[in-house]
Design an enzyme around this catalytic site. Structure first.
Site, PDB file in Angstrom:
ATOM      1  N   CYS A   2      21.619   5.395 -14.237  1.00 49.01           N
ATOM      2  CA  CYS A   2      21.105   4.550 -15.307  1.00 49.01           C
ATOM      3  C   CYS A   2      20.586   3.230 -14.741  1.00 49.01           C
ATOM      4  O   CYS A   2      20.975   2.816 -13.649  1.00 49.01           O
ATOM      5  CB  CYS A   2      22.137   4.255 -16.385  1.00 49.01           C
ATOM      6  SG  CYS A   2      22.775   5.707 -17.233  1.00 49.01           S
ATOM      7  N   ARG A  27      17.631   5.421  -9.080  1.00 49.30           N
ATOM      8  CA  ARG A  27      19.032   5.541  -9.491  1.00 49.30           C
ATOM      9  C   ARG A  27      19.311   6.872 -10.182  1.00 49.30           C
ATOM     10  O   ARG A  27      20.463   7.254 -10.349  1.00 49.30           O
ATOM     11  CB  ARG A  27      19.389   4.384 -10.435  1.00 49.30           C
ATOM     12  CG  ARG A  27      19.288   3.021  -9.787  1.00 49.30           C
ATOM     13  CD  ARG A  27      19.463   1.909 -10.804  1.00 49.30           C
ATOM     14  NE  ARG A  27      20.822   1.809 -11.292  1.00 49.30           N
ATOM     15  CZ  ARG A  27      21.770   1.072 -10.750  1.00 49.30           C
ATOM     16  NH1 ARG A  27      21.508   0.366  -9.668  1.00 49.30           N
ATOM     17  NH2 ARG A  27      22.976   1.013 -11.264  1.00 49.30           N
ATOM     18  N   TRP A  73      20.815   8.229 -17.665  1.00 50.34           N
ATOM     19  CA  TRP A  73      21.314   9.448 -17.037  1.00 50.34           C
ATOM     20  C   TRP A  73      22.390   9.981 -17.968  1.00 50.34           C
ATOM     21  O   TRP A  73      23.421   9.354 -18.174  1.00 50.34           O
ATOM     22  CB  TRP A  73      21.892   9.119 -15.667  1.00 50.34           C
ATOM     23  CG  TRP A  73      22.195  10.297 -14.797  1.00 50.34           C
ATOM     24  CD1 TRP A  73      21.330  10.994 -14.010  1.00 50.34           C
ATOM     25  CD2 TRP A  73      23.481  10.896 -14.596  1.00 50.34           C
ATOM     26  NE1 TRP A  73      21.990  11.986 -13.331  1.00 50.34           N
ATOM     27  CE2 TRP A  73      23.320  11.952 -13.667  1.00 50.34           C
ATOM     28  CE3 TRP A  73      24.762  10.642 -15.110  1.00 50.34           C
ATOM     29  CZ2 TRP A  73      24.373  12.758 -13.245  1.00 50.34           C
ATOM     30  CZ3 TRP A  73      25.810  11.444 -14.690  1.00 50.34           C
ATOM     31  CH2 TRP A  73      25.613  12.482 -13.777  1.00 50.34           C
ATOM     32  N   ASN A  98      24.871   0.790 -19.182  1.00 43.88           N
ATOM     33  CA  ASN A  98      25.227   1.691 -18.085  1.00 43.88           C
ATOM     34  C   ASN A  98      26.730   1.881 -18.092  1.00 43.88           C
ATOM     35  O   ASN A  98      27.475   0.945 -18.392  1.00 43.88           O
ATOM     36  CB  ASN A  98      24.824   1.107 -16.728  1.00 43.88           C
ATOM     37  CG  ASN A  98      23.334   0.963 -16.563  1.00 43.88           C
ATOM     38  OD1 ASN A  98      22.552   1.473 -17.352  1.00 43.88           O
ATOM     39  ND2 ASN A  98      22.938   0.253 -15.522  1.00 43.88           N
ATOM     40  N   GLY A  99      27.197   3.075 -17.693  1.00 44.01           N
ATOM     41  CA  GLY A  99      28.626   3.302 -17.575  1.00 44.01           C
ATOM     42  C   GLY A  99      29.150   4.237 -18.640  1.00 44.01           C
ATOM     43  O   GLY A  99      28.387   4.932 -19.326  1.00 44.01           O
ATOM     44  N   GLU A 482      27.175  17.586   6.053  1.00 46.80           N
ATOM     45  CA  GLU A 482      26.076  16.746   5.586  1.00 46.80           C
ATOM     46  C   GLU A 482      24.776  17.548   5.479  1.00 46.80           C
ATOM     47  O   GLU A 482      24.006  17.373   4.538  1.00 46.80           O
ATOM     48  CB  GLU A 482      25.905  15.557   6.536  1.00 46.80           C
ATOM     49  CG  GLU A 482      24.745  14.640   6.222  1.00 46.80           C
ATOM     50  CD  GLU A 482      24.861  13.914   4.888  1.00 46.80           C
ATOM     51  OE1 GLU A 482      23.877  13.256   4.503  1.00 46.80           O
ATOM     52  OE2 GLU A 482      25.913  14.017   4.223  1.00 46.80           O
ATOM     53  N   LYS A 486      22.683  18.028   2.004  1.00 49.68           N
ATOM     54  CA  LYS A 486      21.285  17.635   1.847  1.00 49.68           C
ATOM     55  C   LYS A 486      20.452  18.802   1.329  1.00 49.68           C
ATOM     56  O   LYS A 486      19.591  18.634   0.470  1.00 49.68           O
ATOM     57  CB  LYS A 486      20.708  17.142   3.184  1.00 49.68           C
ATOM     58  CG  LYS A 486      21.192  15.772   3.583  1.00 49.68           C
ATOM     59  CD  LYS A 486      20.645  14.705   2.644  1.00 49.68           C
ATOM     60  CE  LYS A 486      21.495  13.445   2.726  1.00 49.68           C
ATOM     61  NZ  LYS A 486      22.775  13.547   2.016  1.00 49.68           N
ATOM     62  N   GLU A 489      21.265  19.414  -2.339  1.00 48.02           N
ATOM     63  CA  GLU A 489      20.873  18.293  -3.194  1.00 48.02           C
ATOM     64  C   GLU A 489      19.402  18.348  -3.589  1.00 48.02           C
ATOM     65  O   GLU A 489      19.060  18.115  -4.745  1.00 48.02           O
ATOM     66  CB  GLU A 489      21.109  16.965  -2.464  1.00 48.02           C
ATOM     67  CG  GLU A 489      22.507  16.419  -2.550  1.00 48.02           C
ATOM     68  CD  GLU A 489      22.617  15.074  -1.856  1.00 48.02           C
ATOM     69  OE1 GLU A 489      23.213  14.157  -2.454  1.00 48.02           O
ATOM     70  OE2 GLU A 489      22.117  14.921  -0.719  1.00 48.02           O
ATOM     71  N   HIS A 505      37.749  33.900   9.247  1.00 48.91           N
ATOM     72  CA  HIS A 505      38.799  33.773   8.233  1.00 48.91           C
ATOM     73  C   HIS A 505      38.240  33.871   6.813  1.00 48.91           C
ATOM     74  O   HIS A 505      38.884  33.413   5.865  1.00 48.91           O
ATOM     75  CB  HIS A 505      39.549  32.452   8.420  1.00 48.91           C
ATOM     76  CG  HIS A 505      40.311  32.370   9.700  1.00 48.91           C
ATOM     77  ND1 HIS A 505      41.464  33.077   9.931  1.00 48.91           N
ATOM     78  CD2 HIS A 505      40.058  31.678  10.842  1.00 48.91           C
ATOM     79  CE1 HIS A 505      41.906  32.819  11.149  1.00 48.91           C
ATOM     80  NE2 HIS A 505      41.062  31.973  11.727  1.00 48.91           N
ATOM     81  N   LYS A 604      21.492   7.875  -7.745  1.00 52.61           N
ATOM     82  CA  LYS A 604      21.720   7.143  -6.498  1.00 52.61           C
ATOM     83  C   LYS A 604      22.999   6.335  -6.549  1.00 52.61           C
ATOM     84  O   LYS A 604      23.840   6.415  -5.671  1.00 52.61           O
ATOM     85  CB  LYS A 604      20.531   6.210  -6.224  1.00 52.61           C
ATOM     86  CG  LYS A 604      20.622   5.456  -4.905  1.00 52.61           C
ATOM     87  CD  LYS A 604      20.486   6.420  -3.739  1.00 52.61           C
ATOM     88  CE  LYS A 604      20.523   5.694  -2.415  1.00 52.61           C
ATOM     89  NZ  LYS A 604      20.517   6.654  -1.301  1.00 52.61           N
TER      90      LYS A 604
END
Length: 609
Positions: A2, A27, A73, A98-99, A482, A486, A489, A505, A604
């Site tokens: 947001c 964001r 968002w 926001n929040g 990582e 990526k 994402e 395993h 973000k």
């Protein structure tokens, strides 16, 4: 996650608000809206990108000298226009937020009993009605906002305007970032500096519990106890150029290619001055480091993977036992306090809510030896920490973190060296050798970037896949994690990472000709073990994509593709091997046609749990 931007001026501020929202697009969001005071509350909201809202604003010729704007968002309620911000109460109060308000259901019931009608599924509409309720009683927007904030539980940043007070914007902050921009005869409110950097570099960072009243020529701030306070004016070093794309197609591409400079800037202090512990981490760092008996790293997402690499470095270089935990898990479990433990928090933004709350929890348990590694000066987490090391990545706009990760790694290696020196484990010879290794890192990163055409060729093959495995051992297992993160994402390919020894395993059952297997295979002591794991993949018909070092002995063959990174970089190898996995994710996403900088469902700055 947001974004808020608001302004009051003696000119039409609609273009400025729109441009501010564009600068906050990084964001993450799914809808956008704007409201101005102009003979009433005039509001435009649209699902989708800011440009769709902008086109509607132009069609309606929206203008005003005071207004608020928002990118949403979705949390409470779906991605619909009625759920988009700003929200309005009784045609008198407009709010952006926001929040997450944790007690919104109780407040909704209370307000419904008072006769308020709700038109959305959001928790934000509760704030609008609550402020209106108090505004009716006191007739002052700033006072009403303070009273409403006292009733809210959760995390929030709020911007509010009232039709009857066309000279005021009110704001409140708890857990979510909010800054005030100071202009000449005009002032601003925003989620972060990037939204207002084209207008001013002079900003106030609000503290948790602060409420603010913004006028054209003045700003008034009260703290959580409703006492008037003066917040320090900061001159931002961020430039408008720093958040422009320049010659690049995407921010992620730009930020991948900025890594040689970003890492060089981050380690500049070590290269120039050696391992001067107090100079690097703050006054008193040497004594604090001498007195600790262990380290606890708290982080989330990509920063958590940086912490996993740091565990290897701190334990091997400094001889200090190190644990790494996800902030949102640590916060809610029963842990054993250790006042002699160094608590390290890692956050690109310095506002990551679950990391911030984990730090608060650690301090509640008696941990006072706290250190923050962060990219944003004066953000919440560094301000709450005893010691700070700022990475120098510059503005990172793309949602998928790249240069923030590699600069965090560089910072954490610096921490390992500093802990070792303070604890008498780094003599002059070892220090000189470590600094010499660091000198070569930016050049090695550039070498890895020059492999981009080869990685692009791999991306052609990956683009048609729906699943992938990443393997690594030791220091390079977090790099595999990582790389998988990526890829999932930004390309939406399901990817998993495992320590290579775990193949037999369970994960080996997934391997077939349709499952590409990416292997991080540096020329270290575990190389022969990794080669054995690769043979297990080939024996099951799996196709291998190997990132090897220039000085390792790999040959391409049917089903085994090899790209050679620079010569083995020793303990700093994870920084170098991160580059090709970033490039692989980026170019695979390009081939699949996804939104590289703004992947679906992600944001973000994660300021909600």
């Amino acid at each position: 996650m947001c974004g808020i931007v608001a302004a009051i001026a003696d000119r039409n501020i609609v273009p400025m608000l729109t441009e501010g929202l564009k600068r906050l697009e990084y964001r993450g969001y799914d809808s956008a809206g704007i409201a101005v005071l102009n003979g009433g509350i005039k509001r435009v909201r649209r699902v989708g990108r800011v440009v769709e809202m902008e086109n509607a604003v132009l069609r309606e010729n929206l203008q005003g000298i005071l207004g608020i704007a928002h990118t949403r968002w979705a949390t409470h309620g779906g991605v619909t226009e009625p759920n988009a911000h700003p929200h309005v109460s009784s045609d008198e109060i407009a709010v952006v937020h926001n929040g997450i308000i944790e007690n919104h259901e109780a407040q909704r019931s209370r307000l419904a009993a008072l006769g308020y009608v709700f038109h959305s599924q959001t928790d934000t509409e509760v704030i609008a009605h609550l402020i209106h309720h108090y505004y009716k009683a006191c007739g002052k927007l700033f006072e009403a906002t303070q009273k409403a904030a006292a009733d809210l539980h959760g995390a929030y940043a709020i911007g509010v305007v009232a039709l009857s007070e066309p000279e005021t914007i009110a704001g409140a902050r708890m857990g979510c970032p909010l800054v005030v921009g100071l202009g000449e005869g005009e002032n601003y409110l925003a989620s972060d500096v990037s939204a207002v950097i084209a207008e001013t570099k002079r900003v106030l960072y609000l503290e948790d519990g602060d409420c603010v009243a913004i006028h054209r020529n003045s700003v008034e701030v009260v703290d959580k106890d409703r006492r008037k306070v003066e917040r320090k004016i900061h001159v931002s070093k961020l430039s408008a150029d720093a958040i422009d794309l320049g010659p690049y197609q995407h921010y992620m591409q730009k930020e991948i290619h900025e890594q040689p400079r970003a890492v060089a800037d981050t380690i500049e202090g070590v290269i120039d001055n050696g391992v001067d512990v107090d100079l690097l981490f703050g006054d008193g760092a040497t004594e604090i480091f001498k007195g600790v008996d262990s380290a606890l790293i708290l982080a989330s997402g990509t920063s958590y993977y940086a912490g996993l690499v740091a565990k290897y470095w701190i334990e091997s270089v400094a001889g200090l036992r190190t644990d790494v935990e996800l902030g949102h898990e640590y916060r809610y479990r029963e842990s054993i306090p250790n006042p002699r433990q160094l608590v390290v928090t890692i956050s690109q933004s310095g506002e990551t809510l679950d990391t911030m709350e984990a730090l608060k929890r650690a301090k509640e348990l008696g941990h006072d030896k706290t250190l923050s590694i962060c990219n944003v000066r004066e953000s919440a987490i560094p301000r709450a920490s005893r010691l700070v090391f700022y990475t120098r990545a510059g503005a990172e706009i793309g949602v998928a973190s790249t240069k923030a990760f590699t600069t965090q790694l560089a910072s954490l290696y610096t921490l390992a060296l500093s802990l070792a020196k303070a604890r008498g484990r780094l003599d002059a010879k070892k220090e000189a050798e470590a600094i010499e290794q660091l000198r070569f890192v930016p050049g090695s990163i550039q070498f890895a970037l020059n492999l981009e055409p080869q990685v692009q060729a791999w991306a052609e093959r990956f683009a048609g896949k729906e699943h992938a495995l990443f393997l690594g051992r030791g220091l390079h297992y977090p790099v595999a994690l990582e790389g998988a993160l990526k890829l999932k994402e930004i390309s939406y390919i399901h990817a998993e990472a495992y320590p290579a020894g775990e193949l037999k395993h369970g994960p080996l059952a997934l391997v077939d000709a349709n499952m590409p297997v990416v292997v991080i295979a540096p020329n270290d002591v575990l190389l022969e073990k990794v080669k054995s794991n690769m043979q297990e993949v080939r024996a099951r018909g799996g196709e291998l994509y190997v990132f090897a070092d220039l000085d390792s002995h790999f040959t391409e063959s049917e089903g085994v593709h090899v790209i050679r990174t620079p010569r083995y970089s020793g303990v700093l190898s994870p920084i170098i091997h991160t580059i090709p996995v970033q490039l692989l994710a980026y170019h695979t996403a390009l081939k699949r046609g996804t939104d590289v900088d703004k992947p679906r469902n992600l944001a973000k700055s994660v300021t909600v749990e």
